[in-house]
Every structure is written in C-alpha cells, then in structure tokens.
Write a protein that holds these residues in place. Structure first.
Motif, mmCIF file in Angstrom:
data_model
loop_
_atom_site.group_PDB
_atom_site.id
_atom_site.type_symbol
_atom_site.label_atom_id
_atom_site.label_comp_id
_atom_site.label_asym_id
_atom_site.label_seq_id
_atom_site.Cartn_x
_atom_site.Cartn_y
_atom_site.Cartn_z
ATOM 1 N N LEU A 41 24.171 35.419 53.804
ATOM 2 C CA LEU A 41 24.783 33.977 53.805
ATOM 3 C C LEU A 41 26.546 34.584 53.659
ATOM 4 N N ALA A 42 26.456 35.638 52.762
ATOM 5 C CA ALA A 42 27.849 36.356 52.672
ATOM 6 C C ALA A 42 28.763 37.078 53.593
ATOM 7 N N LYS A 43 27.393 36.788 54.880
ATOM 8 C CA LYS A 43 28.736 37.048 56.570
ATOM 9 C C LYS A 43 29.431 35.595 57.010
ATOM 10 N N VAL A 44 27.590 34.482 56.574
ATOM 11 C CA VAL A 44 28.630 33.427 57.053
ATOM 12 C C VAL A 44 29.806 32.935 56.359
ATOM 13 N N MET A 45 29.716 33.331 55.015
ATOM 14 C CA MET A 45 30.806 32.469 54.000
ATOM 15 C C MET A 45 31.949 32.992 54.926
ATOM 16 N N ARG A 46 32.287 34.550 55.180
ATOM 17 C CA ARG A 46 33.462 35.507 55.944
ATOM 18 C C ARG A 46 34.182 34.774 56.790
ATOM 19 N N ASN A 47 33.351 34.407 57.981
ATOM 20 C CA ASN A 47 33.349 33.371 59.111
ATOM 21 C C ASN A 47 34.040 31.929 58.135
ATOM 22 N N LEU A 48 33.794 31.189 57.278
ATOM 23 C CA LEU A 48 33.991 29.924 56.475
ATOM 24 C C LEU A 48 35.311 29.806 55.875
ATOM 25 N N VAL A 49 35.580 31.498 55.009
ATOM 26 C CA VAL A 49 36.905 31.645 54.605
ATOM 27 C C VAL A 49 38.122 31.519 56.396
ATOM 28 N N HIS A 50 37.289 33.094 56.655
ATOM 29 C CA HIS A 50 38.636 33.167 57.763
ATOM 30 C C HIS A 50 39.019 31.958 59.200
ATOM 31 N N GLU A 51 37.802 31.151 58.814
ATOM 32 C CA GLU A 51 38.522 29.282 59.722
ATOM 33 C C GLU A 51 39.306 28.602 58.763
ATOM 34 N N GLY A 52 39.654 29.209 57.080
ATOM 35 C CA GLY A 52 39.948 27.683 56.027
ATOM 36 C C GLY A 52 39.155 26.925 56.130
ATOM 37 N N LEU A 53 37.878 27.214 55.733
ATOM 38 C CA LEU A 53 37.427 25.825 55.330
ATOM 39 C C LEU A 53 36.983 26.058 53.786
ATOM 40 N N VAL A 54 36.680 26.991 53.558
ATOM 41 C CA VAL A 54 36.536 27.832 52.332
ATOM 42 C C VAL A 54 36.898 28.801 52.164
ATOM 43 N N GLN A 55 37.839 29.088 50.591
ATOM 44 C CA GLN A 55 38.752 29.628 49.818
ATOM 45 C C GLN A 55 37.793 31.355 49.275
ATOM 46 N N ALA A 56 38.051 31.932 49.321
ATOM 47 C CA ALA A 56 37.440 33.353 48.360
ATOM 48 C C ALA A 56 38.337 33.235 47.131
ATOM 49 N N VAL A 57 37.553 33.096 45.530
ATOM 50 C CA VAL A 57 38.500 33.364 44.483
ATOM 51 C C VAL A 57 37.270 34.488 43.847
ATOM 52 N N ARG A 58 38.571 35.616 43.468
ATOM 53 C CA ARG A 58 38.003 36.766 43.408
ATOM 54 C C ARG A 58 38.779 37.063 42.009
#
Length: 158
Positions: A41-58
C-alpha cells in the motif's frame, strides 16, 4: 474482470480517504482496516501522491488525505494509474492463427468488452461509489437491527 493488487489497493485507499476529506490516515490504518499489505500500500500511496489524488502529511500524526475532486474523479481514473485494462487472448505463438476469422472475432469481442468496461468505470465517480457504499451500510445496519427477524429464504419463497 480482475484488477491487479495495485489498482485494488489504490481504490480502497482513495475511497477510504475521500469518504472524509478532512481526515488523514496512515498506510497502516488503511491496510489494517482492509487486511492488506501495508508495504504494498505504501508503494501505491507514493503513486497516488505523485498523481495528485492524495496528499502526504508529514510530522507527528502524519499520514495521507484525499486531495482530488470526488465528484470528478472516476474509478477508471484511479485504475488507469496502475494498469491498462486491456485483455489479450492467450493464444500460443506456435498456433500461428494470425488472420484466422475465429481468432479475429474473439479478439474483437475481448476488445469490445474492454471498451465497455472502461466506459462503465469512467461513469462511476468516487462520490457515486461512496454514496452507494453508505446506502449499502445503512441497509446492512437496518437488516441487523435488534428485534428485527432475520430474513429467511425457504423453498417456497425462493
């Protein structure tokens, strides 16, 4: 139709995050809820962040939040980030049936199925899928309400 794990995990994550755009969740939160691999899922999330569908919150309490438009993003938009949805007939090369009308017809049929599948997935927005999921949840809750008799199927009513 069988989706690859990346597509399925992406749909689960995006729909979960889009169900409450103000909430942020970690990959572990999502993975635990659906019983899936948090590493994958972490790998998938990186792709979703890259595509702008998801935002990573640090930072402390970080995670991910939905960043797209639930009314415009379709299931096809998400799936196509991870696969092409194109079938191929698995005809062994040694058969050498190129130009065979039966093989050509089967290829035409699989192409038509692919196009219909894409068309349907392109009409279902995340908002529509979430609305249907909420209705399903309400119906399930009503059917399990205390004091309500369980629905039975008997040979006469089937």
């Amino acid at each position: 139709m069988k989706l690859n794990k990346g597509s399925l995990f992406a749909l689960l994550a995006v729909l979960e995050l889009a169900s409450d755009a103000d909430r942020q969740l970690s990959t572990t939160d999502i993975a635990d809820k659906y019983g899936i691999s948090s590493h994958h899922l972490a790998k998938v999330m990186r792709n979703l962040v890259h595509e702008g569908l998801v935002q990573a919150v640090r930072g402390v309490g970080g995670g991910y939040r939905f960043a797209g438009n639930v009314s415009r993003t379709t299931l096809l938009d998400v799936i196509q980030l991870f696969e092409t949805l194109e079938s191929e007939l698995d005809i062994p090369n040694h058969w050498n049936h190129s130009g065979d009308p039966i093989v050509a017809e089967l290829q035409s049929i699989t192409n038509e199925i692919d196009e219909l599948t894409k068309a349907v997935l392109d009409t279902i927005t995340l908002a529509t899928a979430l609305k249907s999921a909420r209705k399903r949840s309400e119906t399930d809750a009503q059917n399990k309400a205390p004091g309500k008799p369980a629905l039975r199927v008997t040979p006469d009513s089937a």
